[in-house]
Write an enzyme that holds these catalytic residues in place. Structure first.
Site, short mmCIF file in Angstrom:
data_model
loop_
_atom_site.label_atom_id
_atom_site.label_comp_id
_atom_site.label_asym_id
_atom_site.label_seq_id
_atom_site.Cartn_x
_atom_site.Cartn_y
_atom_site.Cartn_z
N LYS A 10 1.02 -0.88 0.13
CA LYS A 10 -0.11 0.09 0.25
C LYS A 10 0.29 1.47 0.09
O LYS A 10 0.54 2.79 -1.06
CB LYS A 10 -1.05 0.08 1.42
CG LYS A 10 -2.07 -0.83 1.27
CD LYS A 10 -2.79 -0.21 2.24
CE LYS A 10 -2.03 -0.42 3.65
NZ LYS A 10 -2.38 -0.56 4.87
N ARG A 43 -11.72 0.65 10.28
CA ARG A 43 -11.05 -0.74 10.83
C ARG A 43 -11.60 -1.50 11.11
O ARG A 43 -12.17 -2.65 11.52
CB ARG A 43 -9.78 -0.10 11.67
CG ARG A 43 -8.51 0.35 11.59
CD ARG A 43 -7.65 0.79 12.71
NE ARG A 43 -6.61 1.98 11.83
CZ ARG A 43 -4.99 0.47 11.83
NH1 ARG A 43 -4.82 -0.62 11.75
NH2 ARG A 43 -4.19 1.01 11.60
N ARG A 59 13.90 -8.74 5.78
CA ARG A 59 14.27 -7.50 5.79
C ARG A 59 15.41 -6.89 6.80
O ARG A 59 14.95 -7.43 7.49
CB ARG A 59 13.55 -6.08 5.64
CG ARG A 59 12.29 -6.35 5.18
CD ARG A 59 10.81 -5.05 4.54
NE ARG A 59 10.83 -5.10 5.98
CZ ARG A 59 9.18 -4.56 5.82
NH1 ARG A 59 8.81 -4.06 4.97
NH2 ARG A 59 8.32 -4.09 6.68
N ARG A 119 14.65 -5.14 12.04
CA ARG A 119 13.66 -4.08 12.99
C ARG A 119 12.62 -5.41 14.22
O ARG A 119 12.55 -6.09 13.64
CB ARG A 119 13.19 -3.48 12.23
CG ARG A 119 13.08 -2.78 12.02
CD ARG A 119 12.47 -1.61 10.91
NE ARG A 119 10.78 -1.34 11.31
CZ ARG A 119 9.93 -1.64 11.00
NH1 ARG A 119 9.23 -1.60 9.34
NH2 ARG A 119 9.01 -1.21 11.28
N ARG A 169 0.54 -9.89 14.06
CA ARG A 169 0.02 -8.53 13.27
C ARG A 169 -1.16 -9.07 12.29
O ARG A 169 -2.60 -7.84 12.15
CB ARG A 169 1.16 -7.73 13.04
CG ARG A 169 1.57 -7.12 13.72
CD ARG A 169 2.83 -6.05 13.60
NE ARG A 169 2.56 -5.23 12.22
CZ ARG A 169 3.22 -3.95 11.62
NH1 ARG A 169 4.81 -4.25 11.31
NH2 ARG A 169 2.79 -3.10 10.87
#
Length: 243
Positions: free
Chosen positions: A43, A118, A157, A190, A201
């Site tokens: 996004k 949401r 990542r 991270r 999540r």
């Protein structure tokens, strides 16, 4: 309360740039879009492209809330009172802040809403507010992507903290695993990019968002995008579904 800048003090280049932007935007059709998708779905890559292509404003509710609090707008003051008490900011307040933002010249042609609604209750309140303005949501872009692909994208990542340089174990690996190409210093991951955090999540995202997608599906507004494709392909898909 924020005051308008004196146009005499605005550099000519900035004035001309904005004037040309508005002239280019004039013939564009109005669009009111909602972006839905889990973390890492793309996004963030597509938002600025859609924004520029269709002359829309990008409304990220978290940023808008912080800006309203900082500017001490009437709604911002109420939001700060709730935050100071450790309460959630009410749906009515958030919708009010979106309503205010829609008065800005940059939102004249419509908006991209990201991170809101949401819940179904929020979606209904947003619809009520838009109805009062005589407009409605035109399209809900659902960035559909398999959780396993997201896990590969996100957990691969790594970054060099001092410079912000980013790497990916599969798509953009460093020359030496775990080491920055330029300085030779170790790379870090991270906290949010670990498999365990991502799993929780994603679970929260699916549980919370699927009813919202169903709400808009019943209105015939949802366009499912194959978000695992290359960014340019996703952009072309978006242009097709919203044109």
């Amino acid at each position: 309360m924020a005051t308008s800048p004196n146009l005499e003090d605005v550099p000519s280049v900035d004035l001309m740039t904005e004037l040309l932007r508005r002239m280019k935007c004039q013939p564009k059709p109005d669009k009111r879009l909602i972006l839905v998708g889990p973390p890492g779905c793309g996004k963030g890559t597509q938002s600025p492209i859609i924004k520029d292509e269709y002359c829309l404003c990008h409304l990220a509710t978290g940023d808008m809330l912080r800006a309203a609090v900082a500017a001490k707008t009437p709604l911002g003051v109420k939001a700060k009172e709730a935050m100071d008490k450790g309460q959630l900011v009410s749906d009515d307040l958030v919708v009010g802040i979106i309503d205010d933002a829609m008065n800005k010249p940059s939102c004249e042609k419509g908006f991209i809403l990201d991170g809101f609604p949401r819940t179904v209750a929020q979606a209904q309140k947003l619809d009520e507010m838009l109805e009062k303005r005589g407009v409605k949501v035109d399209k809900v872009l659902n960035f559909a992507i398999d959780d396993a692909i997201l896990e590969e994208r996100i957990t691969g990542r790594w970054m060099h903290p001092a410079s912000g340089r980013s790497y990916h174990t599969k798509f953009a690996p460093p020359k030496v695993p775990g080491v920055d190409d330029v300085t030779g210093e170790p790379l870090i991951q991270r906290k949010d990019d670990t498999a365990a955090v991502l799993k929780s999540r994603l679970e929260a995202f699916h549980k919370q968002t699927e009813p919202v997608i169903d709400y808009y599906k019943n209105k015939g507004l949802v366009a499912n995008l194959a978000a695992e494709k290359q960014p340019k392909e996703v952009t072309e898909e978006i242009k097709k579904v919203i044109s």
